[in-house]
Motif scaffolding. Structure first.
Motif, PDB file in Angstrom:
ATOM      1  N   MET A 109       0.033 -47.803 -48.827  1.00  0.00           N
ATOM      2  CA  MET A 109      -1.419 -47.970 -49.019  1.00  0.00           C
ATOM      3  C   MET A 109      -2.187 -47.495 -47.789  1.00  0.00           C
ATOM      4  SD  MET A 109      -1.956 -51.578 -50.852  1.00  0.00           S
ATOM      5  CE  MET A 109      -1.575 -51.841 -52.553  1.00  0.00           C
ATOM      6  N   ILE A 110      -1.655 -47.844 -46.628  1.00  0.00           N
ATOM      7  CA  ILE A 110      -2.333 -47.416 -45.394  1.00  0.00           C
ATOM      8  C   ILE A 110      -2.339 -45.889 -45.309  1.00  0.00           C
ATOM      9  CG2 ILE A 110      -2.214 -47.454 -42.865  1.00  0.00           C
ATOM     10  CD1 ILE A 110      -1.155 -50.269 -43.044  1.00  0.00           C
ATOM     11  N   VAL A 111      -1.204 -45.301 -45.633  1.00  0.00           N
ATOM     12  CA  VAL A 111      -1.099 -43.837 -45.577  1.00  0.00           C
ATOM     13  C   VAL A 111      -2.113 -43.191 -46.520  1.00  0.00           C
ATOM     14  CG1 VAL A 111       0.376 -41.911 -46.271  1.00  0.00           C
ATOM     15  CG2 VAL A 111       1.262 -43.662 -44.791  1.00  0.00           C
ATOM     16  N   ALA A 112      -2.230 -43.740 -47.747  1.00  0.00           N
ATOM     17  CA  ALA A 112      -3.160 -43.144 -48.724  1.00  0.00           C
ATOM     18  C   ALA A 112      -4.578 -43.151 -48.152  1.00  0.00           C
ATOM     19  CB  ALA A 112      -3.104 -43.914 -50.032  1.00  0.00           C
ATOM     20  N   GLY A 117      -8.911 -40.428 -46.216  1.00  0.00           N
ATOM     21  CA  GLY A 117     -10.237 -40.731 -45.683  1.00  0.00           C
ATOM     22  C   GLY A 117     -10.620 -40.127 -44.350  1.00  0.00           C
ATOM     23  N   THR A 118      -9.662 -39.677 -43.558  1.00  0.00           N
ATOM     24  CA  THR A 118     -10.038 -39.261 -42.203  1.00  0.00           C
ATOM     25  C   THR A 118     -10.435 -37.780 -42.121  1.00  0.00           C
ATOM     26  OG1 THR A 118      -7.673 -39.073 -41.763  1.00  0.00           O
ATOM     27  CG2 THR A 118      -8.771 -41.030 -40.952  1.00  0.00           C
ATOM     28  N   ASP A 119      -9.489 -36.914 -42.435  1.00  0.00           N
ATOM     29  CA  ASP A 119      -9.739 -35.479 -42.308  1.00  0.00           C
ATOM     30  C   ASP A 119     -10.891 -35.032 -43.215  1.00  0.00           C
ATOM     31  OD1 ASP A 119      -8.907 -33.381 -40.861  1.00  0.00           O
ATOM     32  OD2 ASP A 119      -7.400 -32.668 -42.285  1.00  0.00           O
ATOM     33  N   THR A 120     -10.926 -35.569 -44.440  1.00  0.00           N
ATOM     34  CA  THR A 120     -11.967 -35.190 -45.404  1.00  0.00           C
ATOM     35  C   THR A 120     -13.362 -35.499 -44.843  1.00  0.00           C
ATOM     36  OG1 THR A 120     -11.504 -37.335 -46.396  1.00  0.00           O
ATOM     37  CG2 THR A 120     -10.721 -35.404 -47.585  1.00  0.00           C
ATOM     38  N   SER A 121     -13.502 -36.699 -44.282  1.00  0.00           N
ATOM     39  CA  SER A 121     -14.820 -37.089 -43.781  1.00  0.00           C
ATOM     40  C   SER A 121     -15.183 -36.271 -42.542  1.00  0.00           C
ATOM     41  CB  SER A 121     -14.847 -38.579 -43.420  1.00  0.00           C
ATOM     42  OG  SER A 121     -14.435 -39.341 -44.522  1.00  0.00           O
ATOM     43  N   SER A 122     -14.215 -36.071 -41.641  1.00  0.00           N
ATOM     44  CA  SER A 122     -14.572 -35.367 -40.407  1.00  0.00           C
ATOM     45  C   SER A 122     -14.884 -33.890 -40.657  1.00  0.00           C
ATOM     46  CB  SER A 122     -13.519 -35.555 -39.318  1.00  0.00           C
ATOM     47  OG  SER A 122     -12.315 -34.977 -39.708  1.00  0.00           O
ATOM     48  N   VAL A 123     -14.147 -33.231 -41.574  1.00  0.00           N
ATOM     49  CA  VAL A 123     -14.510 -31.823 -41.823  1.00  0.00           C
ATOM     50  C   VAL A 123     -15.888 -31.727 -42.479  1.00  0.00           C
ATOM     51  CG1 VAL A 123     -12.180 -30.841 -41.975  1.00  0.00           C
ATOM     52  CG2 VAL A 123     -13.301 -31.554 -44.054  1.00  0.00           C
ATOM     53  N   THR A 124     -16.233 -32.717 -43.303  1.00  0.00           N
ATOM     54  CA  THR A 124     -17.557 -32.670 -43.942  1.00  0.00           C
ATOM     55  C   THR A 124     -18.656 -32.756 -42.882  1.00  0.00           C
ATOM     56  OG1 THR A 124     -16.616 -33.700 -45.917  1.00  0.00           O
ATOM     57  CG2 THR A 124     -19.006 -33.760 -45.724  1.00  0.00           C
ATOM     58  N   ILE A 125     -18.450 -33.617 -41.895  1.00  0.00           N
ATOM     59  CA  ILE A 125     -19.445 -33.725 -40.818  1.00  0.00           C
ATOM     60  C   ILE A 125     -19.528 -32.393 -40.048  1.00  0.00           C
ATOM     61  CG2 ILE A 125     -20.022 -34.924 -38.658  1.00  0.00           C
ATOM     62  CD1 ILE A 125     -18.567 -37.418 -39.889  1.00  0.00           C
ATOM     63  N   GLU A 126     -18.365 -31.792 -39.812  1.00  0.00           N
ATOM     64  CA  GLU A 126     -18.340 -30.524 -39.058  1.00  0.00           C
ATOM     65  C   GLU A 126     -19.049 -29.407 -39.848  1.00  0.00           C
ATOM     66  OE1 GLU A 126     -14.408 -29.138 -38.194  1.00  0.00           O
ATOM     67  OE2 GLU A 126     -15.101 -27.755 -36.633  1.00  0.00           O
ATOM     68  N   TRP A 127     -18.792 -29.331 -41.161  1.00  0.00           N
ATOM     69  CA  TRP A 127     -19.472 -28.307 -41.967  1.00  0.00           C
ATOM     70  C   TRP A 127     -20.976 -28.575 -41.993  1.00  0.00           C
ATOM     71  CZ3 TRP A 127     -17.363 -23.908 -42.801  1.00  0.00           C
ATOM     72  CH2 TRP A 127     -16.015 -23.783 -43.118  1.00  0.00           C
ATOM     73  N   ARG A 265     -21.377 -43.112 -47.017  1.00  0.00           N
ATOM     74  CA  ARG A 265     -22.005 -43.932 -45.973  1.00  0.00           C
ATOM     75  C   ARG A 265     -21.575 -43.485 -44.592  1.00  0.00           C
ATOM     76  NH1 ARG A 265     -21.762 -50.006 -48.386  1.00  0.00           N
ATOM     77  NH2 ARG A 265     -22.845 -49.457 -50.287  1.00  0.00           N
ATOM     78  N   LEU A 266     -20.271 -43.252 -44.477  1.00  0.00           N
ATOM     79  CA  LEU A 266     -19.737 -42.895 -43.166  1.00  0.00           C
ATOM     80  C   LEU A 266     -20.297 -41.553 -42.683  1.00  0.00           C
ATOM     81  CD1 LEU A 266     -16.294 -43.797 -42.208  1.00  0.00           C
ATOM     82  CD2 LEU A 266     -16.826 -41.432 -41.802  1.00  0.00           C
ATOM     83  N   VAL A 267     -20.280 -40.580 -43.570  1.00  0.00           N
ATOM     84  CA  VAL A 267     -20.785 -39.248 -43.201  1.00  0.00           C
ATOM     85  C   VAL A 267     -22.294 -39.351 -42.950  1.00  0.00           C
ATOM     86  CG1 VAL A 267     -21.118 -36.872 -44.003  1.00  0.00           C
ATOM     87  CG2 VAL A 267     -18.953 -38.026 -44.442  1.00  0.00           C
ATOM     88  N   GLY A 268     -22.994 -40.114 -43.803  1.00  0.00           N
ATOM     89  CA  GLY A 268     -24.447 -40.254 -43.651  1.00  0.00           C
ATOM     90  C   GLY A 268     -24.810 -40.890 -42.329  1.00  0.00           C
TER      91      GLY A 268
END
Ligand code: HEM
Length: 324
Positions: A109-112, A117-127, A265-268
């Motif tokens: 569960m932690i891995v999922a 949740g990590t890479d997806t959110s951070s690349v969105t912020i970078e884009w 929320r996190l990206v916002g």
């Protein structure tokens, strides 16, 4: 949030965890000859991908088991806390139903969540930041919206502000349209034969990749699809009206991303704070290069480099923040 640690941001353990997430995400997205000749792949490890996967898997298991053991030990020594992390909630469940919440299940569960949740959110912020730097007018408009809601110098933007910042939300949606973090969503496999759209027979066991990236740029669905225009997602804009599904950065159906609300929320919040607190400039004369890499997660080929400094009006407020 997951393991309840506020310490360690930027330390060696968290850095090596992030490296591991990136390594796994890269390998999941690698297309090798094994995908096309699975029978041969049982004997030949093309490109050494399987070996690399095994190495990173062992590292991941050790790291997660260490986190679980550490948490268990602390709970024995200091007792349970009121404000639980996800790991603590899972350890409580383990005490009640050990057969359903083994360490193995908890680690999965932690891995999922980490991987989803990590890479997806951070690349969105970078884009999003890259797009804003190439479109200073949009950046200015977003800042004006934040300033007029939150004020210019007395407090930081908070989660509760987000629903009242429609332009900021529109920027995130437009970023996800052009650069969906998971451009092919996640691979799905049919478990029984079915017919889609009346004429496409999909046999049992077919791996399906949905090209969300292409749908988001389809000229039959979007006007000037290559243009970054957050206004599409402001009320009444083409991204908010009309039937049919043309925006699916989080997938759809039962396997749709369960972290969507948190991600928005996190990206916002992250993007909102970056806009509110700092002046941003491109590092050089030209526009930011928007070239993409291949793979399961859509990374920038050339990681974003920018110049920034605190906004004059925010200096006092920022200097009061301890962790800053
Ligand atoms: C901008 C950020 C994010 C994007 C673009 C994104 C996108 C996606 C997509 C496209 C899928 C696959 C959906 C499908 O199979 O059709 C997915 C699955 C998933 N996401 Fe996200 N996600 C994001 C953030 C998060 C966050 C913050 C979390 C959790 C903390 C998360 C957890 C998951 C999990 C656990 C799955 C697998 C669900 C399943 O297989 O049933 N995601 N995400």
């Amino acid at each position: 949030m997951i393991v309840g640690r506020e310490d360690g941001v930027g330390d060696e353990e968290s850095r090596s965890f992030m490296e591991m997430v990136e390594e796994v995400m890269t390998m999941i997205g690698v297309s090798t000859a094994s995908d096309f000749f699975p029978a041969v792949a049982r004997v030949v490890d093309w490109g050494g991908v399987r070996k690399r996967m095994r190495v990173v898997d062992i590292k991941k298991e050790e790291m997660l088991q260490r986190l679980i053991n550490e948490k268990r030990r602390r709970r024995k020594e200091k007792g349970k806390t009121d404000q639980k992390s996800m790991l603590e909630a899972l350890l409580d469940l383990q005490e009640e139903e050990p057969e359903n919440y083994s360490d193995q299940i908890i680690k999965a569960m932690i891995v999922a969540l980490f991987f989803g949740g990590t890479d997806t959110s951070s690349v969105t912020i970078e884009w999003a930041m890259s797009l804003l730097l190439n479109h200073p007018g949009v950046l200015h408009k977003a800042r004006t919206e934040i300033d007029s809601l939150v004020g210019k110098d007395h407090r930081l933007i908070q989660e509760q502000d987000l629903p009242n910042l429609p332009y900021l939300q529109a920027i995130i949606n437009e970023t996800l349209r052009l650069y969906p973090a998971a451009p092919l969503l996640a691979p799905h496999r049919s478990h029984e034969e079915c017919v889609v759209g009346g004429s496409y027979r999909v046999p049992n066991g077919t791996i399906l990749l949905v090209n969300a990236w292409a749908i988001h740029r389809d000229p039959e669905l979007w006007t000037e699809p290559e243009v970054f225009r957050p206004e599409r997602f402001v009320e009444g804009g083409e991204g908010t009206v009309g039937g049919g599904i043309k925006m699916l950065p989080f997938g759809m159906g039962r396997r749709r991303c369960p972290g969507e609300v948190m991600a928005m929320r996190l990206v916002g919040l992250a993007l909102g704070m970056m806009i509110q607190c700092f002046e941003w400039e491109r590092d050089g004369e030209g526009l930011i290069d928007m070239e993409e890499t291949g793979g399961l997660i859509l990374h920038k080929a050339d990681p974003l480099r920018v110049m920034y400094r605190p906004r004059q009006s925010m200096v006092d407020l920022l200097s009061q923040i301890e962790t800053f």
